[in-house]
Write a protein that holds these residues in place. Structure first.
Motif, mmCIF file in Angstrom:
data_model
loop_
_atom_site.group_PDB
_atom_site.id
_atom_site.type_symbol
_atom_site.label_atom_id
_atom_site.label_comp_id
_atom_site.label_asym_id
_atom_site.label_seq_id
_atom_site.Cartn_x
_atom_site.Cartn_y
_atom_site.Cartn_z
ATOM 1 N N GLU A 101 0.864 -1.230 -0.184
ATOM 2 C CA GLU A 101 -0.107 -0.073 -0.269
ATOM 3 C C GLU A 101 0.668 1.056 0.013
ATOM 4 O O GLU A 101 0.271 2.183 -1.077
ATOM 5 C CB GLU A 101 -1.243 -0.058 1.049
ATOM 6 C CG GLU A 101 -2.300 -0.742 1.668
ATOM 7 C CD GLU A 101 -2.695 -1.017 0.654
ATOM 8 O OE1 GLU A 101 -3.578 0.391 -0.165
ATOM 9 O OE2 GLU A 101 -3.744 -1.977 -0.483
ATOM 10 N N TYR A 102 2.233 1.305 0.572
ATOM 11 C CA TYR A 102 2.729 2.171 0.852
ATOM 12 C C TYR A 102 3.110 3.032 -0.314
ATOM 13 O O TYR A 102 3.502 3.637 -0.867
ATOM 14 C CB TYR A 102 3.830 1.884 2.118
ATOM 15 C CG TYR A 102 5.336 3.256 1.590
ATOM 16 C CD1 TYR A 102 4.638 4.266 2.708
ATOM 17 C CD2 TYR A 102 6.242 3.336 1.327
ATOM 18 C CE1 TYR A 102 6.091 5.400 2.590
ATOM 19 C CE2 TYR A 102 6.983 3.993 1.674
ATOM 20 C CZ TYR A 102 7.370 4.848 2.002
ATOM 21 O OH TYR A 102 8.505 5.312 1.824
ATOM 22 N N TYR A 103 4.614 2.096 -1.523
ATOM 23 C CA TYR A 103 4.667 1.591 -2.520
ATOM 24 C C TYR A 103 3.796 2.423 -3.734
ATOM 25 O O TYR A 103 4.055 3.740 -4.314
ATOM 26 C CB TYR A 103 5.340 0.746 -2.704
ATOM 27 C CG TYR A 103 7.052 0.761 -2.122
ATOM 28 C CD1 TYR A 103 7.992 1.807 -2.068
ATOM 29 C CD2 TYR A 103 7.449 -0.356 -0.741
ATOM 30 C CE1 TYR A 103 8.745 1.702 -1.323
ATOM 31 C CE2 TYR A 103 8.333 -0.431 -0.064
ATOM 32 C CZ TYR A 103 9.450 0.447 -0.385
ATOM 33 O OH TYR A 103 10.338 0.085 0.326
ATOM 34 N N ALA A 104 2.731 1.786 -3.402
ATOM 35 C CA ALA A 104 1.495 1.982 -4.290
ATOM 36 C C ALA A 104 0.543 3.569 -4.478
ATOM 37 O O ALA A 104 0.802 4.548 -5.572
ATOM 38 C CB ALA A 104 0.459 1.471 -4.122
ATOM 39 N N THR A 105 0.490 4.590 -3.326
ATOM 40 C CA THR A 105 0.207 5.231 -2.462
ATOM 41 C C THR A 105 1.930 6.422 -3.272
ATOM 42 O O THR A 105 1.139 7.702 -3.954
ATOM 43 C CB THR A 105 0.236 5.512 -0.866
ATOM 44 O OG1 THR A 105 -0.553 4.886 -0.567
ATOM 45 C CG2 THR A 105 0.145 6.889 -1.580
ATOM 46 N N ILE A 106 3.029 5.970 -3.584
ATOM 47 C CA ILE A 106 4.036 6.251 -3.751
ATOM 48 C C ILE A 106 4.045 6.567 -4.834
ATOM 49 O O ILE A 106 4.171 7.866 -5.923
ATOM 50 C CB ILE A 106 5.356 6.455 -3.028
ATOM 51 C CG1 ILE A 106 5.483 6.950 -1.561
ATOM 52 C CG2 ILE A 106 6.508 6.677 -3.408
ATOM 53 C CD1 ILE A 106 6.854 5.947 -0.815
ATOM 54 N N TYR A 107 3.942 5.659 -5.869
ATOM 55 C CA TYR A 107 3.830 5.569 -6.969
ATOM 56 C C TYR A 107 2.831 6.109 -7.612
ATOM 57 O O TYR A 107 2.609 7.007 -8.730
ATOM 58 C CB TYR A 107 3.639 3.683 -7.674
ATOM 59 C CG TYR A 107 2.677 3.597 -9.208
ATOM 60 C CD1 TYR A 107 3.718 3.919 -10.401
ATOM 61 C CD2 TYR A 107 1.654 3.627 -9.336
ATOM 62 C CE1 TYR A 107 3.312 3.757 -11.338
ATOM 63 C CE2 TYR A 107 1.440 3.587 -10.668
ATOM 64 C CZ TYR A 107 1.827 3.681 -11.292
ATOM 65 O OH TYR A 107 1.843 3.371 -12.289
ATOM 66 N N LEU A 108 1.439 6.474 -7.661
ATOM 67 C CA LEU A 108 0.655 7.011 -7.307
ATOM 68 C C LEU A 108 1.066 8.135 -7.496
ATOM 69 O O LEU A 108 0.631 9.290 -8.944
ATOM 70 C CB LEU A 108 -1.194 6.790 -7.541
ATOM 71 C CG LEU A 108 -2.407 7.151 -7.639
ATOM 72 C CD1 LEU A 108 -2.121 7.004 -9.643
ATOM 73 C CD2 LEU A 108 -3.195 7.272 -7.191
ATOM 74 N N ARG A 109 1.841 8.911 -6.498
ATOM 75 C CA ARG A 109 1.709 10.779 -6.176
ATOM 76 C C ARG A 109 2.926 10.671 -6.926
ATOM 77 O O ARG A 109 2.289 11.924 -7.194
ATOM 78 C CB ARG A 109 2.079 10.457 -4.486
ATOM 79 C CG ARG A 109 1.479 12.088 -4.024
ATOM 80 C CD ARG A 109 2.285 12.002 -2.677
ATOM 81 N NE ARG A 109 4.192 11.545 -2.440
ATOM 82 C CZ ARG A 109 4.482 10.779 -1.777
ATOM 83 N NH1 ARG A 109 3.792 11.084 -0.348
ATOM 84 N NH2 ARG A 109 5.908 10.464 -1.085
#
Length: 672
Positions: free
Chosen positions: A521-529
């Motif tokens: 979830e953490y890396y998915a959030t950073i990726y999208l941001r």
């Protein structure tokens, strides 16, 4: 006158005397040859009358000597005549009346034993007579010389090499016929096991209750007795082994065992013969439990009276010729092949097959006659255990050696990650963990060390920790931080999804799994941001409040902002169109997340401001995408694609090892 008469008388007398002289001369001439004949016969006549001239005591004693010698000699001649009377029966075919044939053969053996025992006795008595005649000058020297020559010939006939002449070769001929009957009975009653088309895999074939009918065994045994009594046991065993081993081979033929002859040079690695190794275990079990077991019982039944050494030797030679050595050699060939992780699983499969048959092997091949089979089996088990342990303990090193390799350029899950997680799961599963544990225990015992279960679990945990360190190292190798975030999102989700509810997941624990879910979830959030979430800001509404006379200004602003959006979108889409999200559920969720970040904003913007540019001559340059087209493009991102590695194509899959990864692992240099 008187004188004349006197002259006439004298003349007559002279004439008569002359005639008598002629007659006498003629008679003498005729008697000459007869005198020569008489002269020639004198020595034999002298010999004939010599006993009359011999001493009275010698003549009186010679009769007893003759009676004692003639008795045994006459008995020998009588038996010799009886032997020739058996000739017709023994030269017939035994199959018509086997019992009668064996009975006649036994009579022949008894007669030959009598001849062998009594011929010598008769010769001794005859020698006594000759010696007596010679000492007492009862017979002529030449006669005695001839007797001595005859006795010498009889003695030579009594030697072992010449004894067969007593029956003119009849015994040998009869024994050859019995050997042929022994072979015929075996051959005509040895039938390959019936094999259904599926007998080589799942179904069991129909097994006859006995390899040979009892009536046949009852015929073979007396034949064997007679042949053994005449020194032909080895010949019987050779015939038996030839016939029965050929029958076992015929039973195995439907299984297509040509793969047993494969050599190391004929395959590159264990993966190329995985199917053969799987078949090997099934085929070996079938051969041991059904074919070799049947031969073991049959050898005991047929050769039981000969003793265990004989029938075990016969059994050993039969199974050796019937394929057991080829089975063992195939296993040895696998152990000598190139090392790779898949080989460990195959070695464990081989060990499991051998261990399953351990009691059968000990019972069937435990005798000293099966020494070669025992040696090959021990060598195979030793090579399997040592090879499996070597590969297992080197797994950690092999994973660490992959740390310096480049990560996938598309951000997907590396083949090593999917392979190792799946591989360790299999090692800890119910199929392999008990076998691997047993192998490790045995290997430790050879070193006089005690194995503890934690050594296995710690080794697996260390492998997973090394894999996590590999991810951290690969994360830093990407020049694009957005791609590195996608890469970590991919791999953390892979850990969580593929290990949850598994043996390896249980070992790692729920906290470890939740941690990887949170990391995803953490890396998915950073990726999208850091990527798609930046695009909506380019569709700003600032300055677009329409007043009368301000339409042209608003149109210019919309064009400028749509152009900037299109350029940023195209660049980002082009860059990420080759990126891959390995798991379907994560891919769909990620695409949905990107769509939600962009499409609603784009739809609203186009609904409000799209008309400003849609009537423009260059509308397609600015209103480049419809809302649906944009959504379709974003929804199709991150699809897996076939990539070429040399001449082979492979798909980066989620839980299976592809050949490329296997080659990378097995080709990495081992640390000594």
């Amino acid at each position: 006158m008187a004188n004349l008469e006197t002259l006439v008388a004298a003349r007559k007398s002279l004439k008569l005397s002359l005639e008598k002289s002629k007659a006498l001369g003629f008679a003498l001439e005729k008697a000459g040859p007869r005198l020569d004949e008489i002269h020639q016969r004198l020595p034999s006549l002298e010999a004939a009358v010599r006993p009359i001239r011999a001493q009275k005591e010698a003549l009186a004693a010679v009769g007893g000597h003759i009676d004692r010698a003639v008795g045994p000699a006459a008995a020998v001649l009588k038996v010799f005549d009886a032997v020739h009377g058996l000739e017709k029966s023994l030269l017939s075919d035994p199959r018509s009346d086997l019992g009668g044939y064996l009975s006649v053969l036994k009579r022949l053996e008894e007669a030959l034993r009598f001849l062998a025992d009594n011929c010598q006795l008769a010769i001794q008595w005859l020698e006594d007579i000759v010696e007596y005649l010679e000492d007492n000058a009862v017979a002529d020297d030449r006669y005695i010389s001839n007797l001595k020559k005859s006795l010498k010939s009889l003695k030579e006939l009594q030697s072992d090499d010449e004894r067969a002449r007593l029956d003119g070769g009849l015994l040998d001929a009869a024994l050859v016929k019995l050997e042929n009957e022994f072979r015929r009975l075996l051959t005509e009653n040895s039938v390959p096991l019936p094999m259904s088309s599926a007998a080589s895999s799942e179904q069991q074939p129909c097994i006859a209750p006995s390899p040979l009918p009892v009536t046949v065994i009852q015929k073979l045994q007396p034949i064997l007795d007679r042949l053994t009594a005449n020194g032909r046991l080895e010949r019987c065993m050779s015939i038996y082994v030839d016939v029965r081993s050929a029958n076992v081979k015929a039973s195995l033929q439907p299984l297509n065992l040509d793969y047993l002859e494969i050599s190391i040079s004929e395959f590159n690695d264990v993966q190329s013969i995985e199917g053969y190794i799987s078949d090997w275990g099934k085929h070996l079990e079938f051969a041991v439990k059904h074919l070799y077991e049947a031969e073991y019982r049959l050898c005991n039944d047929v050769f039981e009276k000969m003793g265990p050494d004989v029938w075990m030797e016969c059994f050993s030679k039969t199974v050796a010729q019937a394929g057991i050595l080829a089975f063992l050699q195939f296993g040895k060939t696998v152990t000598e092949s190139k090392k790779d992780p898949i080989k460990l699983l195959k070695l464990l499969d081989i060990f499991a097959s051998l261990n399953k048959l351990r009691l059968d092997f000990n019972r069937l091949f435990g005798g000293k006659a099966c020494a070669e089979i025992q040696t090959l089996t021990r060598d195979l088990i030793k090579a399997v255990i040592e090879g499996a342990c070597e590969i297992f303990w080197e797994l950690l090193v092999q994973v660490e050696l992959q740390r310096q390799t480049q990560p996938p350029p598309n951000g997907s899950v590396p083949g090593l990650v999917s392979f190792i997680t799946n591989y360790c799961n299999r090692l800890l599963g119910d199929d392999y963990r008990p076998i691997l544990t047993q192998v490790l225990v045995i290997h430790r015992s050879w070193k006089k060390e005690k194995f503890q279960e934690r050594l296995l679990t710690e080794a697996v945990l260390n492998i997973i920790k090394a894999l996590e360190l590999n991810l951290e190292s690969w994360f830093k190798m990407y020049g694009d931080t957005t791609l590195s975030n996608l890469f970590m999102m991919n791999n953390h989700w892979h850990f969580y999804k593929h290990l949850k509810g598994t043996k390896l997941g249980e070992l790692l624990g729920d906290a470890w799994l939740r941690e990887h879910e949170q990391y995803k979830e953490y890396y998915a959030t950073i990726y999208l941001r850091e990527s798609w979430a930046k695009l909506p800001a380019l569709l700003s509404r600032e300055g677009l409040i329409l007043f009368s006379g301000g339409r042209a200004t608003a149109r210019d602003l919309v064009k400028k902002r749509l152009k900037a959006f299109n350029e940023a979108f195209d660049e980002m889409y082009k860059k990420q169109s080759n990126w891959v999200v390995s798991e379907k559920d994560l891919r769909e969720k990620t695409c949905q997340m990107v769509v939600q970040a962009i499409v609603p904003v784009y739809r609203s913007y186009m609904q409000n401001y799209g008309p400003l540019v849609e009537q423009d001559a260059s509308a397609s340059k600015y209103a480049k995408y419809t809302v649906q087209a944009l959504e379709n493009m974003l929804s199709s991102l991150f699809q897996q694609k076939l990539v070429k590695h040399g001449s082979a194509k492979t798909r980066h899959s989620n839980g299976k090892l592809n050949n490329v990864v296997a080659n990378q692992i097995c080709s990495a240099p081992a640390v000594m």
